[in-house]
Structures are given as structure tokens and as C-alpha cells.
Motif scaffolding. Structure first.
Motif, PDB file in Angstrom:
ATOM      1  N   UNK A   3      74.497  11.076  61.290  1.00 34.92           N
ATOM      2  CA  UNK A   3      74.685  13.049  60.817  1.00 34.92           C
ATOM      3  C   UNK A   3      74.275  13.183  60.112  1.00 34.92           C
ATOM      4  N   UNK A   4      72.941  13.231  59.701  1.00 32.67           N
ATOM      5  CA  UNK A   4      72.150  13.067  58.183  1.00 32.67           C
ATOM      6  C   UNK A   4      71.333  12.681  57.720  1.00 32.67           C
ATOM      7  N   UNK A   5      70.699  12.997  56.387  1.00 32.86           N
ATOM      8  CA  UNK A   5      69.509  12.848  56.090  1.00 32.86           C
ATOM      9  C   UNK A   5      69.824  11.374  54.824  1.00 32.86           C
ATOM     10  N   UNK A 280      70.995   9.156  64.811  1.00 39.18           N
ATOM     11  CA  UNK A 280      70.343  10.527  64.238  1.00 39.18           C
ATOM     12  C   UNK A 280      69.378  11.083  66.095  1.00 39.18           C
ATOM     13  N   UNK A 281      68.169  10.052  65.766  1.00 39.42           N
ATOM     14  CA  UNK A 281      67.234  10.431  66.410  1.00 39.42           C
ATOM     15  C   UNK A 281      67.078   9.654  68.092  1.00 39.42           C
ATOM     16  N   UNK A 282      67.813   9.208  68.215  1.00 41.91           N
ATOM     17  CA  UNK A 282      68.164   8.420  69.220  1.00 41.91           C
ATOM     18  C   UNK A 282      69.888   8.074  69.615  1.00 41.91           C
ATOM     19  N   UNK A 283      71.027   8.155  70.531  1.00 41.13           N
ATOM     20  CA  UNK A 283      72.031   7.999  70.813  1.00 41.13           C
ATOM     21  C   UNK A 283      71.994   6.858  71.787  1.00 41.13           C
ATOM     22  N   UNK A 284      73.586   7.120  72.242  1.00 46.34           N
ATOM     23  CA  UNK A 284      74.297   6.260  73.886  1.00 46.34           C
ATOM     24  C   UNK A 284      73.901   7.302  74.743  1.00 46.34           C
ATOM     25  N   UNK A 350      67.799  23.940  72.074  1.00 47.30           N
ATOM     26  CA  UNK A 350      68.093  22.741  71.025  1.00 47.30           C
ATOM     27  C   UNK A 350      68.339  22.962  69.464  1.00 47.30           C
ATOM     28  N   UNK A 351      68.074  21.210  68.840  1.00 42.50           N
ATOM     29  CA  UNK A 351      68.718  20.538  68.167  1.00 42.50           C
ATOM     30  C   UNK A 351      68.047  20.013  67.393  1.00 42.50           C
ATOM     31  N   UNK A 352      68.107  20.000  65.832  1.00 40.38           N
ATOM     32  CA  UNK A 352      67.155  18.634  64.861  1.00 40.38           C
ATOM     33  C   UNK A 352      68.171  17.843  64.823  1.00 40.38           C
ATOM     34  N   UNK A 353      67.534  16.898  65.049  1.00 41.09           N
ATOM     35  CA  UNK A 353      68.239  15.541  64.629  1.00 41.09           C
ATOM     36  C   UNK A 353      67.924  15.020  63.658  1.00 41.09           C
ATOM     37  N   UNK A 354      67.177  15.042  62.930  1.00 42.72           N
ATOM     38  CA  UNK A 354      66.132  14.726  61.509  1.00 42.72           C
ATOM     39  C   UNK A 354      65.454  16.000  61.022  1.00 42.72           C
ATOM     40  N   UNK A 367      62.216  16.625  63.381  1.00 42.28           N
ATOM     41  CA  UNK A 367      62.554  16.345  64.570  1.00 42.28           C
ATOM     42  C   UNK A 367      63.762  16.481  65.763  1.00 42.28           C
ATOM     43  N   UNK A 368      63.867  16.550  66.294  1.00 48.20           N
ATOM     44  CA  UNK A 368      65.078  16.506  67.581  1.00 48.20           C
ATOM     45  C   UNK A 368      64.676  17.117  68.709  1.00 48.20           C
TER      46      UNK A 368
END
Length: 408
Positions: A3-5, A280-284, A350-354, A367-368
């Protein structure tokens, strides 16, 4: 980190440390720090000015005396030495270790030549990513892999559960978790020339993705030519009792040009290289296809399946995913995780992930994920930062060209 950088965390910690002499530390702070695990290099980090922070249950350096910006640039100009011993290295052994691992990951492990490896993804029954990992086929009966620190417990439980079932049917596989070893990452243009001073083996014959067991600075090490920065470099698994001596030797042989580097710069570097951070950029719920890692799914595996979630992933390969991971340039403040991405009409796509400011490009990068059809290079978007829209556009990754050492 979820959830953050880490770069953003580093800036926040730097500001807090500047004020730390004005605020007494609470007993609770000491208690929480006492609960954190420490790598073999912990005292070495502190002695060199490392600013230690909690990360995945470990006390790790976010940065040293130089800024995260300067440290990021130095990695690409000279080199960086990272302590990544919080990550979990393990070996699978036995005549069935390859077919066993292929039930859990998307890689064509059987197709790897001994001494070579690949990035892969552990998948779940729905095709989502449990974790990403670099795996190496040491021999046909020995696989070495490294999993993320934050995923260690769930990864090991997942592997163990499936290993028990596999062995109950007569499969020959066992494992060893390398808690007796530490892991260092040496990255940047000086990585190879500096490390060459510490081994008799010819490193010019070891290419990106290749693995060797060899003597480095007097101890038996597992050496993989890989990394998480986009630069040429190595990950060195060294017996923990020799980790500090190896770190000292690397810094000494570089004559001060290779610097100890913390997690803050590591995050900036991997973002510039367009590499995913799990959580962040990969999840379940994100598949390798959606994450842009289709290339990591072996050709034979695409035809045969045989891994968890294969039906979902093979259908995505055939029909295309509904969302795709993309890169962004943006104006205004740097976009952060969970910033919304809108099309020019104001519709959320869409949504930003990092995201963060690139120290090497001197501009905002991120990226997102966006809806398929909206993912084309050059597509103009609006990125919401603290509720205000800023101009952006979709771009290809990596943002900074990779410099992996490959045969010419």
C-alpha cells in the motif's frame, strides 16, 4: 511493503529522524524494535549510519547517510550493495523436485538447463499470484529459489502443504530452508569488476540468469547473475558468519564507489526498471497475464497447463485479460499507490499501484492497471492525486533501459 512506496517511507523517516532529538522515545518503541528480526549485517548497518525501519518483520536499512535520490543515481553510475537477507532462500531436492515445483509455478522448470534460472510466479486456484520468485535449476535434482520476505510464511505453508500431498503419492522431494545463509545483492556497472577481485572464477562467462556455486572471499557461495534494479549484478548467498567480511571486502575493493544502499533506493530502482513489488503491483487476485508476465509462462506450460489456476490463465492467454499493467509519466505531484486513473472524459479506467519521482529521469513515473483497450502506449490520462486530476500518459516499461549481462 503493502500500500505505499518505500521511497515515500524513506522521506518520511528522514524528516522524523531530524526531529528525533526533540522527542523522547517511548518504551513501546523499544519493545516493538526488540520483536524485529535482525540480519547478520544489522550492527554493520548501524555503524555505517543506516536508518533502520521495520520491514516484513525485520529491522532493515531504509537509507544511509546519503539521500535516497543520490543513492539511486550512484547505483546506475557506480554500484550498490544491498542486504537482502530478509528474503527466504530454499532448496528443493529429490528426483521429483522438478515435476513437484511445476505443479505450483508457471515456469517450464524441466526446460531449464542446469545452472540457469528464471523469474516465475506461484499461482493459486483462481490464477492469481501468491508470490513471484527467482528459481534456479542447479541440477535435475536440485532447485534453488528465493521468495519475498513479506510472503515467507504463506509461501512456505503453501509449498509444505502441497509437498506433503505430493510425497504421500510416492513423490521424491524434500526441502531445506537456508536460514544459515545471508543474501547480498551487488548491483551496477562496477558489480562484476569488483566481485572479480574476490573470486578465481571467470565471471565474464556467467550470464544473466545463470547460477554457480563458487568460492568468494574464502567462503562457499551461491551466485546468481540477477537483481532487482535493471542493472547488471549478482545476488550472493553467503554463510551468515562470513556475510560481514564479504560486505567489507566488496566495499573496500570498490574504493568507495560501491555504496551500501537501503530499501528506499531499491524501491526507486526497481520502479525505474518496471519491476513489480509484490503487495503493490501483484496480488492474490492479479494473474501473471494481467501483470504483463506472460513471457514467464513457458511455451510447454501454455500447451499443457498442470499448475494451479491453469484453466483461468490459459483462457486469459487465449481471450486476452480484462486489465493490464502499464507504465505512466505524469505531471504535478508524484502519483502514489491507489491514485485513480481516468480517461480524458473523466471515467475511471484504472489505478496506480506504485509511483514516485525518478531520480535518474528527473520526472514522475508510475505503474498500475487499466482496462484492456485503454492500455496503448501514448494514451492520455488524468491521474488523481489527493483528489485533483493531473495530466499523464501511458508509456512502455522499463522507464530506464536495462543493462543485463547477456551473450552478444
Amino acid at each position: 511493503m503493502r500500500g505505499g512506496s518505500l521511497w515515500q517511507l524513506g522521506q518520511s523517516i528522514t524528516r522524523r529522524l531530524a526531529q528525533s532529538d526533540k522527542k523522547p522515545l517511548s518504551r513501546r518503541c523499544f519493545a516493538s524494535e526488540a520483536d524485529l528480526k535482525k540480519t547478520a549485517l544489522y550492527d554493520f548497518h548501524v555503524a555505517h549510519g543506516g536508518k533502520m525501519v521495520p520491514f516484513a518483520g525485520w529491522s532493515m536499512p531504509i537509507q544511509y547517510k546519503d539521500s535516497i535520490m543520490d543513492s539511486t543515481v550512484n547505483c546506475r553510475v557506480n554500484g550498490s550493495l544491498f542486504d537482502v537477507a530478509h528474503m527466504c532462500g530454499l532448496s528443493l531436492k529429490g528426483k521429483d523436485c522438478v515435476p513437484f515445483l511445476e505443479t505450483l509455478v508457471v515456469a517450464d522448470v524441466a526446460g531449464l538447463a542446469p545452472g540457469t534460472g528464471s523469474l516465475t510466479v506461484f499461482t493459486n486456484e483462481k490464477g492469481g499470484a501468491i508470490d513471484d520468485s527467482v528459481i534456479t535449476k542447479v541440477t535435475d535434482e536440485h532447485i534453488y529459489l528465493v521468495v519475498n520476505a513479506g510472503c515467507r510464511d504463506k509461501d512456505l505453508a503453501h509449498i509444505e502443504e502441497h509437498m506433503k500431498a505430493f510425497k504421500s503419492k510416492g513423490g521424491d522431494v524434500s526441502w531445506h530452508i537456508h536460514d544459515e545463509r545471508s543474501l547480498l545483492a551487488l548491483q551496477g556497472p562496477l558489480a562484476a569488476p569488483v566481485l572479480q577481485h574476490l573470486t578465481k572464477e571467470d565471471l565474464s562467462k556467467l550470464y544473466f540468469g545463470q547460477f554457480q556455486i563458487l568460492d568468494i572471499n574464502g567462503s562457499t557461495c551461491f551466485l546468481t547473475r540477477t537483481g532487482y534494479t535493471g542493472e547488471d549484478g549478482f545476488e550472493i548467498s553467503v554463510p551468515s558468519e562470513h556475510a560481514v567480511d564479504l560486505a567489507k571486502a566488496i566495499l573496500e575493493k570498490s574504493e568507495g564507489k560501491v555504496r551500501l544502499t537501503g530499501l528506499g533506493a531499491r524501491d526507486s530502482l526497481r520502479l525505474e526498471a518496471g519491476l513489480c513489488l509484490y503487495g503493490n503491483d501483484m496480488e492474490q487476485h492479479i494473474s501473471p497475464v494481467e501483470a504483463g508476465l506472460t513471457w514467464a509462462i513457458g511455451k510447454r506450460r501454455r500447451a499443457e497447463g498442470g499448475f494451479l489456476g491453469a484453466d483461468v490463465i490459459l483462457k486469459q492467454l487465449q481471450d486476452g485479460p480484462t486489465i493490464r499493467r502499464v507504465g505512466f509519466f505524469s505531471s504535478g505531484p508524484p502519483a502514489r499507490s491507489h491514485s485513480e486513473v481516468h480517461d480524458e472524459s473523466g471515467n475511471k479506467i484504472g489505478e496506480i499501484t506504485s509511483g514516485g519521482f525518478s531520480p535518474n529521469l528527473k520526472k514522475n513515473i508510475a505503474m498500475g492497471y487499466v482496462k484492456s483497450g485503454q492500455h496503448k502506449n501514448g494514451t492520455k490520462v488524468k491521474i488523481l492525486v489527493r483528489g485533483k486530476p493531473y495530466e499523464g500518459n501511458i508509456t512502455k516499461m522499463p522507464f530506464v533501459a536495462t543493462k543485463y549481462y547477456k551473450p552478444s
